[in-house]
Design a protein around this motif. Structure first.
Motif, PDB file in Angstrom:
ATOM      1  N   LYS A 187       1.878   7.587  -6.144  1.00 19.82           N
ATOM      2  CA  LYS A 187       0.781   8.544  -6.306  1.00 19.82           C
ATOM      3  C   LYS A 187       1.393   9.982  -6.012  1.00 19.82           C
ATOM      4  O   LYS A 187       1.127  11.019  -6.784  1.00 19.82           O
TER       5      LYS A 187
ATOM      6  N   LEU B 292       3.020  10.705   5.226  1.00 21.35           N
ATOM      7  CA  LEU B 292       3.003   9.334   4.949  1.00 21.35           C
ATOM      8  C   LEU B 292       3.459   8.286   5.881  1.00 21.35           C
ATOM      9  O   LEU B 292       2.727   7.114   6.137  1.00 21.35           O
TER      10      LEU B 292
ATOM     11  N   GLN C  12       2.280   2.002  -3.497  1.00 22.65           N
ATOM     12  CA  GLN C  12       1.119   2.515  -4.326  1.00 22.65           C
ATOM     13  C   GLN C  12       1.035   4.059  -4.119  1.00 22.65           C
ATOM     14  O   GLN C  12       0.995   4.925  -4.751  1.00 22.65           O
ATOM     15  N   LYS C  13       1.037   4.296  -2.524  1.00 24.02           N
ATOM     16  CA  LYS C  13       1.115   5.785  -2.305  1.00 24.02           C
ATOM     17  C   LYS C  13       2.365   6.648  -2.695  1.00 24.02           C
ATOM     18  O   LYS C  13       2.182   7.864  -3.054  1.00 24.02           O
TER      19      LYS C  13
ATOM     20  N   ASP D  89       0.965  -1.400   0.014  1.00 21.76           N
ATOM     21  CA  ASP D  89       0.070  -0.201   0.084  1.00 21.76           C
ATOM     22  C   ASP D  89       0.973   1.399   0.117  1.00 21.76           C
ATOM     23  O   ASP D  89       0.595   2.270  -0.678  1.00 21.76           O
TER      24      ASP D  89
ATOM     25  N   LYS E 284       5.871  15.556   2.084  1.00 18.48           N
ATOM     26  CA  LYS E 284       4.740  14.489   1.855  1.00 18.48           C
ATOM     27  C   LYS E 284       5.256  13.043   2.306  1.00 18.48           C
ATOM     28  O   LYS E 284       4.425  12.165   2.883  1.00 18.48           O
TER      29      LYS E 284
END
Length: 389
Positions: free
Chosen positions: A14, A296, A10-11, A7, A292
């Protein structure tokens, strides 16, 4: 909460606006690079002489705040020549972190000198000056103005700090240590263009500093490096011996010593001039990425983003996760991220474990060995769109 690394991959994709694969670090080019390189090709001056080499040297000296910059073929050559002019001789020892890219040690070996490995700091990832001072006091003795290793009887001639992933080493105590023991300070600033220690750019604290412009660096010339120095004599001699030690003459080929064919080609410098114009954009993008990534990772158990020390402003060349071994297996994390298209890499194997250097002397490397099992670098290319805004 516990980490679902698929996951997280995937972030990461992105964040970088890429659905398939995000490389660790790749160059970012616009039409300016095409314009300058095309102009260079059309001029016919594509080798080691030309206006772009001169401009790149001037621009880098201005940007980093040093008196002189000498452009060469790569960062390893910059280190090699810097150490040679700094006085490193065959049989001398040179202190460096064990946690660095092998080029740092190779540049010493080119001079038939001997790498001597030191531990790093948890705060900077670079040389720990306090631990190093204690160590040198224990193993060294001053004789005739030089530091001699009591265990090997060799002169310890220089110290090479490396600003890991762009994070500046704590330089003030290191400068003091070098002055106390009469050691030449040569900075391996290969990764730290755009990084500042207490408001002063890295690479200008010792007798010389070496930059790299490999394709994965914050700016690139394809391949290339630069020697930074505040000493005009040093710079003049560096330029001379990296140009095969050729004595200027309208037509004669006269060389006054063994030199090196190390000068940066004009066509590479053209690319560098265009890249350097975008430094502020790249640095701003790096800091946005840091924010960022911090957001996260902050909710995950046993994971933290390595961030600049309080006394420095880092270029954040490579974003770095530090894992708690109680929660995470480094190789499993690497496997999961890479499998899902978010390129990740471990930190370098400590150099004292590598075959060419396994017999070199090393101090206690507790922090080095600990970091080796816990660090994972994640995609750090400037965010899409930022260099064009």
């Amino acid at each position: 909460m516990s980490a679902d690394w698929k996951d997280i991959a995937q972030k990461i994709k992105k964040i970088h606006k890429n659905k398939d694969f995000v490389p660790l670090h790749e160059p970012s080019f616009t039409e300016t690079e095409v314009e300058y390189v095309t102009d260079c090709i059309r001029s016919g001056w594509v080798s080691s002489v030309g206006k772009y080499v001169d401009q790149f040297e001037r621009d880098l000296a201005d940007y980093t705040g040093v008196k002189r910059a000498v452009a060469v073929v790569n960062g390893t050559a910059a280190l090699h020549i810097s150490l040679k002019i700094a006085g490193v001789q065959a049989g001398d020892e040179v202190i460096m972190p064990a946690l660095t890219f092998i080029a740092t040690a190779n540049a010493v070996s080119y001079l038939n000198a001997v790498p001597h490995f030191a531990d790093v700091s948890e705060t900077t990832l670079g040389l720990d000056p306090i631990k190093l001072e204690t160590y040198l006091t224990e193993i060294g003795t001053m004789k005739n103005g030089v530091l001699v290793n009591k265990q090997t009887d060799r002169i310890i001639r220089a110290v090479v700090p490396m600003h890991t992933f762009g994070h500046p080493v704590d330089l003030d105590p290191l400068v003091e240590l070098c002055a106390r023991f009469n050691l030449a300070l040569v900075e391996d600033a290969a990764e730290s263009l755009g990084s500042f220690y207490k408001g002063k750019h890295t690479g200008g604290f010792g007798i010389a500093g070496a930059l790299s412009f490999n394709g994965n660096k914050i700016i690139t010339t394809g391949g290339g490096g630069v020697i930074l120095t505040n000493d005009d004599q040093f710079a003049d001699y560096a330029k001379h011996i990296t140009t095969t030690a050729k004595i200027p003459h309208p037509w004669e080929y006269r060389h006054d010593e063994v030199g090196y064919n190390y000068r940066m080609p004009n066509i590479n410098a053209a690319l560098g001039c265009a890249q350097l114009e975008k430094m502020d954009l790249f640095l701003n993008s790096k800091r946005k990425t840091t924010v960022k990534y911090a957001e996260l990772l902050e909710q995950l158990d046993g994971v933290k983003l390595f961030q600049e020390p309080s006394f420095a402003r880092s270029n954040y060349w490579l974003q770095t996760m530090v894992l708690d071994e109680k929660f995470h297996n480094r190789n499993y994390v690497l496997e999961q991220l890479n499998e899902k298209g978010a390129m990740a890499r471990p930190i370098w194997t400590p150099i004292n474990r590598l075959e060419p250097y396994k017999d070199c002397q090393a101090m206690d490397l507790t922090i080095t060995n600990n970091f080796n099992e816990r660090i994972v670098n994640i995609p750090s290319t400037p965010l899409k769109g930022d260099p064009h805004e």
